[in-house]
Design an enzyme around this catalytic site. Structure first.
Site, PDB file in Angstrom:
ATOM      1  N   ARG A   1       0.843  -1.188   0.000  1.00  0.00           N
ATOM      2  CA  ARG A   1       0.000   0.000   0.000  1.00  0.00           C
ATOM      3  C   ARG A   1       0.886   1.248   0.000  1.00  0.00           C
ATOM      4  O   ARG A   1       2.106   1.146   0.099  1.00  0.00           O
ATOM      5  CB  ARG A   1      -0.923  -0.014   1.235  1.00  0.00           C
ATOM      6  CG  ARG A   1      -0.150  -0.408   2.498  1.00  0.00           C
ATOM      7  CD  ARG A   1      -0.628   0.203   3.732  1.00  0.00           C
ATOM      8  NE  ARG A   1      -0.516   1.645   3.703  1.00  0.00           N
ATOM      9  CZ  ARG A   1       0.624   2.306   3.860  1.00  0.00           C
ATOM     10  NH1 ARG A   1       1.775   1.692   4.040  1.00  0.00           N
ATOM     11  NH2 ARG A   1       0.654   3.628   3.827  1.00  0.00           N
ATOM     12  N   GLY A   2       0.216   2.422  -0.075  1.00  0.00           N
ATOM     13  CA  GLY A   2       0.968   3.669  -0.194  1.00  0.00           C
ATOM     14  C   GLY A   2       1.112   3.974  -1.682  1.00  0.00           C
ATOM     15  O   GLY A   2       1.430   3.072  -2.471  1.00  0.00           O
ATOM     16  N   ALA A   3       0.884   5.246  -2.051  1.00  0.00           N
ATOM     17  CA  ALA A   3       0.766   5.589  -3.470  1.00  0.00           C
ATOM     18  C   ALA A   3       1.977   5.160  -4.326  1.00  0.00           C
ATOM     19  O   ALA A   3       1.811   4.411  -5.299  1.00  0.00           O
ATOM     20  CB  ALA A   3       0.470   7.080  -3.601  1.00  0.00           C
TER      21      ALA A   3
ATOM     22  N   ARG B   1      -7.204  -0.382  -6.996  1.00  0.00           N
ATOM     23  CA  ARG B   1      -7.543   0.704  -6.059  1.00  0.00           C
ATOM     24  C   ARG B   1      -7.655   1.978  -6.893  1.00  0.00           C
ATOM     25  O   ARG B   1      -6.767   2.284  -7.691  1.00  0.00           O
ATOM     26  CB  ARG B   1      -6.465   0.848  -4.971  1.00  0.00           C
ATOM     27  CG  ARG B   1      -6.427  -0.344  -4.023  1.00  0.00           C
ATOM     28  CD  ARG B   1      -5.621  -0.048  -2.787  1.00  0.00           C
ATOM     29  NE  ARG B   1      -6.316   0.835  -1.873  1.00  0.00           N
ATOM     30  CZ  ARG B   1      -5.712   1.424  -0.831  1.00  0.00           C
ATOM     31  NH1 ARG B   1      -4.422   1.242  -0.606  1.00  0.00           N
ATOM     32  NH2 ARG B   1      -6.395   2.205  -0.022  1.00  0.00           N
TER      33      ARG B   1
ATOM     34  N   ASP C   1      -2.148  10.945  -2.212  1.00  0.00           N
ATOM     35  CA  ASP C   1      -2.390   9.848  -3.159  1.00  0.00           C
ATOM     36  C   ASP C   1      -2.725  10.339  -4.560  1.00  0.00           C
ATOM     37  O   ASP C   1      -2.547   9.618  -5.537  1.00  0.00           O
ATOM     38  CB  ASP C   1      -3.519   8.946  -2.648  1.00  0.00           C
ATOM     39  CG  ASP C   1      -3.020   8.096  -1.507  1.00  0.00           C
ATOM     40  OD1 ASP C   1      -2.916   8.613  -0.377  1.00  0.00           O
ATOM     41  OD2 ASP C   1      -2.657   6.936  -1.755  1.00  0.00           O
TER      42      ASP C   1
ATOM     43  N   ASN D   1      -5.639  12.439   0.315  1.00  0.00           N
ATOM     44  CA  ASN D   1      -4.785  11.595   1.155  1.00  0.00           C
ATOM     45  C   ASN D   1      -5.686  10.796   2.093  1.00  0.00           C
ATOM     46  O   ASN D   1      -6.913  10.951   2.100  1.00  0.00           O
ATOM     47  CB  ASN D   1      -3.769  12.446   1.933  1.00  0.00           C
ATOM     48  CG  ASN D   1      -2.704  11.596   2.590  1.00  0.00           C
ATOM     49  OD1 ASN D   1      -2.132  10.716   1.957  1.00  0.00           O
ATOM     50  ND2 ASN D   1      -2.447  11.803   3.866  1.00  0.00           N
ATOM     51  N   LYS D   2      -5.080   9.953   2.901  1.00  0.00           N
ATOM     52  CA  LYS D   2      -5.812   9.066   3.805  1.00  0.00           C
ATOM     53  C   LYS D   2      -6.903   9.809   4.578  1.00  0.00           C
ATOM     54  O   LYS D   2      -6.676  10.931   5.053  1.00  0.00           O
ATOM     55  CB  LYS D   2      -4.806   8.435   4.773  1.00  0.00           C
ATOM     56  CG  LYS D   2      -5.363   7.501   5.813  1.00  0.00           C
ATOM     57  CD  LYS D   2      -6.228   6.391   5.260  1.00  0.00           C
ATOM     58  CE  LYS D   2      -5.546   5.571   4.198  1.00  0.00           C
ATOM     59  NZ  LYS D   2      -6.514   4.774   3.401  1.00  0.00           N
TER      60      LYS D   2
END
Ligand code: MRU
Length: 336
Positions: free
Chosen positions: A45-47, A86, A233, A243-244
């Site tokens: 995970r993570g862009a 995603r 992201d 973002n999150k």
């Protein structure tokens, strides 16, 4: 440094981030479907990290279909499936679009390694970007202070990227020159802050305190927080930054308490096709993520749930966006 993804001679393994911090376990990814599952489940995970994972998945798909040119439409379908694993982080479609170029020109049939080379190039590009973001971040933030008290959200370190990270790369670089204390939002519902950022910061020996997301305002007010810094992201041309979930409220708090709010992201996170944040597709995830914690039910089974994974920070709430190209300030007008 921890490696979220290891690519070696067409062999790929990832650290399963859903098992951290209890278990540090790498497992091999053998085909593109397995990588799609890993991206969907947030094992990786993570862009920037899912961008690299997306290109690796495309390379695996090409290898699979290479001997069956008649199945070309299946390969195109596989690329779309990878891209859709995603929807919010633009890095995934950025990577799949690199793959599409070689697939549509059929170049991958003669140059069988081309996408593997591209995946390694992208990883190298993200690593270099991470070092440059850290440098620019320090130039912008370090003004001779003897100490900095920083609040961050989600996970933006080595686990989320390839290299030192985005916002966490800046935090780590600052900690090499002055005393840094970090307050880490747990980041509900999937706890990337508690499970992953705390794990990375403790490994780095950086002083850090875990807080729940609902403690952010009180922490900023009572702990003399100097600045808030997060990743992104997807950033649109006008600087609006997804973002999150939970990042928007932090940017509003930063403005209320008059402290800087920074976004750190490589230019691979900029979506030059979108003008502003309302055009960003926000991923909504399964209701079980809110109704259960680690398999334990915490809400009535019949609860209706709204579970957006990201929110969008309006550009006017952002002090600066720090990329590998430098420090960008309003008015933002990102162009290719
Ligand atoms: O759902 P996740 O864990 O993939 O979300 C990650 C984030 O929101 C990060 O802050 C973002 O990718 C930027 S840092 C690499």
């Amino acid at each position: 440094m921890i490696e979220a993804i290891v690519i070696n001679n067409k062999q790929v393994k990832i650290i399963d981030q859903t098992l951290l911090p209890q278990e540090e376990k790498y497992f091999e990814i053998k085909d593109y479907q397995q990588m799609i599952e890993a991206i969907k489940k947030l094992r990786i995970r993570g862009a920037p990290a899912i961008g690299i994972a997306g290109l690796v998945a495309s390379a695996l798909a090409c290898d699979e279909f290479q001997n069956y040119p008649q199945d070309f439409s299946k390969l195109e379908k596989a690329l779309t499936e990878i891209e859709n694993a995603r929807p919010t982080a633009v890095n995934l479609s950025y990577a799949v679009n690199i793959a599409r170029k070689y697939v549509s020109s059929k170049l991958f049939l003669s140059e069988t390694d081309v996408l593997w080379k591209k995946a390694l190039e992208l990883a190298k590009q993200e690593k270099e970007a991470s070092n440059l973001m850290a440098e620019h971040g320090v130039e912008e933030i370090f003004q001779g202070q003897s100490e900095l008290r920083i609040l961050t959200h989600c996970n933006t370190g080595s686990l989320a990227t390839y290299g030192e990270g985005t916002a966490l790369a800046v935090i780590k670089a600052l900690s090499r020159i002055i005393k840094v204390t970090v307050w880490v939002d747990e980041t509900r519902p999937l706890l990337q802050g508690a499970r992953l950022t705390m794990w990375e910061l403790i490994k780095e020996g950086i002083e850090c305190y875990l807080i729940s997301d609902s403690m952010a305002a009180h922490t900023i007010k009572t702990k003399q927080i100097d600045l808030i810094i997060t990743g992104a992201d997807r950033i649109t041309r006008n600087g609006d930054s997804a973002n999150k979930i939970g990042t928007l409220v932090l940017s509003i708090l930063a403005n209320y308490y008059n402290i800087p709010f920074y976004i750190v992201a490589p230019t691979s996170t900029i979506d030059y096709n979108l003008e502003e944040g309302s055009q960003i597709n926000i991923e909504e995830r399964d209701s079980t993520e809110l109704k259960y914690i680690k398999g334990v039910q915490i809400a009535p089974s019949s609860s209706k749930v709204f579970n957006p994974a990201f929110d969008v920070v309006d550009n006017q709430l952002i002090t600066a966006i720090i990329s590998e190209k430098g420090v960008h300030k309003a008015p933002y007008d990102f162009k290719l």
